[in-house]
Design an enzyme around this catalytic site. Structure first.
Site, mmCIF file in Angstrom:
data_model
loop_
_atom_site.group_PDB
_atom_site.id
_atom_site.type_symbol
_atom_site.label_atom_id
_atom_site.label_comp_id
_atom_site.label_asym_id
_atom_site.label_seq_id
_atom_site.Cartn_x
_atom_site.Cartn_y
_atom_site.Cartn_z
ATOM 1 N NE ARG A 31 -3.446 2.236 2.948
ATOM 2 C CZ ARG A 31 -3.098 3.343 3.621
ATOM 3 N NH1 ARG A 31 -1.853 3.486 4.081
ATOM 4 N NH2 ARG A 31 -3.977 4.311 3.818
ATOM 5 C CG LEU A 32 2.546 2.478 -3.464
ATOM 6 C CD1 LEU A 32 2.751 2.929 -4.905
ATOM 7 C CD2 LEU A 32 3.878 2.087 -2.829
ATOM 8 C CG ASP A 33 0.382 6.500 3.971
ATOM 9 O OD1 ASP A 33 -0.845 6.443 4.174
ATOM 10 O OD2 ASP A 33 1.126 7.376 4.462
ATOM 11 C CB ALA A 34 0.320 10.035 1.925
ATOM 12 C CB VAL A 35 1.629 7.404 -3.389
ATOM 13 C CG1 VAL A 35 0.311 7.255 -4.145
ATOM 14 C CG2 VAL A 35 2.816 7.300 -4.327
#
Length: 582
Positions: A237-241
């Site tokens: 999961r790419l957080d705040a990407v």
């Protein structure tokens, strides 16, 4: 250089040229390969061809913190493993453990050590044990790090390579167009060995933004992805990407370099011998969110962020008009991609994704109703200096306790209907642990921690929770039983494959939200009907175009129908999955 490297290298170099035009792309591509596949690692000779085999109708995801369940005696990850095996095995097959690393704030999203498991939760073998039974998702918190972590401490001391890891700006720079998710000041002055510096802080002053203009930052995160994968993680999961790349004088969100970085990661995942799925977390309006599919070249999956506020509005108003209008205009996910559908997560119910979808007066009614039930509202700063609602802080179960007309006797049925919509739509369904457990709002934690989001981050005492789940009349047992039963039915239906055909059905009654799903092989159809109102409704069976000479049955209630049926009656908040094949 091997044949594999030669076939992969040019693909990476072409992307890296767009990210770092002033650097040698061929050298960088070699460094990228070395970072993602250290010596002794193996990879595919050819990248995966986009298809629909990375997921199936059997996939459903639980979202949880590593310490959402505690007892004061055992490691929380041990308790989570026991809870998953005891209550959810055979119902859900995937689990997202929110950041399980050492941290200093924001419940894990201010990471101080990316390579360790928070010892208060457990250790890597505990993570591996869960990954052995469930498809595991982990967070790559790549926009920022803790201000108290080793990376930022090294930056302040002027130590290479960390002296170039963080994004600096000046108070004199034009930052007026920067898109903000918070109301805190964007820049923070810090003392360093090289004098005072102003560092960029998108979210809080304990979360310092990284500078991906330095390719060493990218390479380090590729090594971290490899660490996750080697420990059993399948979904990253790419957080705040969306905020990853910054440029002075720009909004510093959704910039082309950000999309190119995701595309680079997608290529690496497609060449990995392991199954790796990239999921982007971009809590933004519809078109911006959809852009992270990148025409099938970026994220494998994206959160369906407009869904929570639209379902919330439909259930509170008893009218699916705006949910229907939005869904009717939604494109199918590109080949090799999927939506992640949900109503609740560890954050609040985002209101930015409702921009352009819900009229302002309807949004305000939702906000007022959430406040009436004891929920909270978090704000964000606007470029003109004003503020706007960013998210609603409440558990979704609590939010279903009332409508625009007040409290009634349909709390349970309304909540189950809201979650059944999530199960019915194209994509992979995901459920926050506090939705599965009918958790009420935790006002005590809000007061204790001074954080609005704590209202939705209750920590269950495991003995207490087990006792409630053993009491068949408790909200926790009732909700767990209802959702588990529907999930077990759902996973047997080919028409609920995440990429199965979907068509939004107009039944000429906006109190009923209806979609038609058809399996990839066209053998099974399911008409999913959801009465979002507190009224009994009859809809015309003729509008469903039931195929003649086939037996049609409701999977959720066993009622039978035929093509000549006069009408279909739905009780308040009743759902039906009418299919031609069990």
């Amino acid at each position: 250089m091997t044949d594999t490297a030669r076939s992969l290298g040019p693909k990476l170099a072409s992307i890296l040229q767009r990210i770092y035009p002033d650097l040698d792309a061929d050298i960088l591509s070699s460094l990228v390969i070395e970072a993602f596949w250290p010596e002794g690692s193996s990879r595919r000779k050819r990248g995966r061809v986009p298809g629909n085999t990375l997921w199936s109708e059997q996939d459903a995801l639980l979202i949880t913190y590593g310490n959402s369940i505690v007892d004061g005696a055992h490691k929380p990850l041990d308790l989570l493993y026991d809870f998953l095996g005891t209550y959810l095995e055979g119902t859900l097959n995937s689990v997202h453990i929110l950041p399980f690393f050492p941290y200093t704030s924001d419940d894990g999203f201010a990471v101080s050590d990316f390579r360790a498991v928070n010892p208060q939760l457990g250790d890597w073998p505990d993570i591996q044990r869960i990954a052995g039974k469930f498809n595991l998702m982990s967070d790559l918190v790549l926009n920022h790090v803790s201000s108290q972590g080793s990376w930022f401490n090294a930056y302040r001391q002027g130590q290479a390579p960390y002296d170039r890891f963080f994004f600096e700006a000046s108070p004199q720079d034009d930052l007026s167009t920067v898109v903000r998710p918070r109301t805190t000041p964007l820049l923070q002055e810090v003392e360093t060995a090289n004098g005072p510096r102003h560092v960029w802080c998108t979210f809080s002053h304990d979360q310092i933004d990284l500078d991906f203009r330095n390719p060493e930052v990218l390479l380090e995160f590729l090594r971290i992805i490899r660490l996750h994968v080697d420990n059993g993680v399948e979904i990253i999961r790419l957080d705040a990407v969306a905020f990853l790349w910054k440029e002075i004088g720009s909004p510093s969100i959704h910039l082309p370099q950000t999309h190119a970085v995701i595309q680079l990661m997608r290529v690496l995942c497609d060449y990995a011998s392991e199954k790796i799925i990239l999921l982007t977390e971009t809590n933004v309006p519809k078109a911006e969110n959809l852009s992270y599919f990148g025409a099938g070249r970026e994220a494998h999956a994206i959160y369906n962020f407009p869904l929570p506020p639209l379902i919330l509005h439909a259930m509170m108003s008893g009218n699916a008009q705006y949910l229907h209008k939005w869904q009717r205009a939604m494109p199918p996910a590109p080949m090799g991609c999927a939506y992640l559908n949900f109503t609740a997560s560890h954050d609040g119910i985002g209101m930015r994704p409702a921009e352009g979808l819900l009229p302002e007066d309807e949004k305000q009614q939702v906000i007022d109703t959430v406040k009436d039930l004891g929920g909270l509202v978090s704000m964000r700063s606007l470029p003109d200096g004003g503020e706007s609602p960013y998210e609603l802080n409440t558990t979704f179960y609590a939010a279903m306790s009332r409508t625009f007309n007040g409290i009634d006797a349909h709390h349970h049925a309304r909540f189950i209907c809201s979650q059944t919509i999530v199960m019915s739509l194209e994509g992979i369904p995901a459920f926050y642990i506090h939705a599965m457990l009918a958790t009420p709002n935790d006002h005590e934690q809000v007061e204790h921690r001074g954080m609005s989001r704590a209202i939705n981050r209750h920590r269950w005492d495991y003995p207490t929770l087990r006792a409630l789940l053993a009491d068949r009349d408790s909200p926790q047992a009732l909700v767990m039983a209802s959702l588990s039963e529907r999930l077990r039915i759902r996973k047997k239906q080919a028409a609920f494959h995440p990429n199965a055909t979907q068509f939004t059905v107009n039944l000429h009654d906006l109190r009923v939200f209806a979609v038609w799903r058809q399996s990839i092989d066209r053998a099974q159809s399911i008409f999913a009907l959801h009465n979002v109102s507190d009224e009994t409704i009859s809809v015309s069976a003729a509008l469903l175009n039931l195929i003649e000479d086939e037996d049609w049955v409701d999977l959720l209630g066993d009622a039978s129908f035929d093509a000549g049926a006069d009408g279909i009656t739905l009780a308040p908040y009743q759902c039906m999955w009418i299919t031609n094949r069990r």
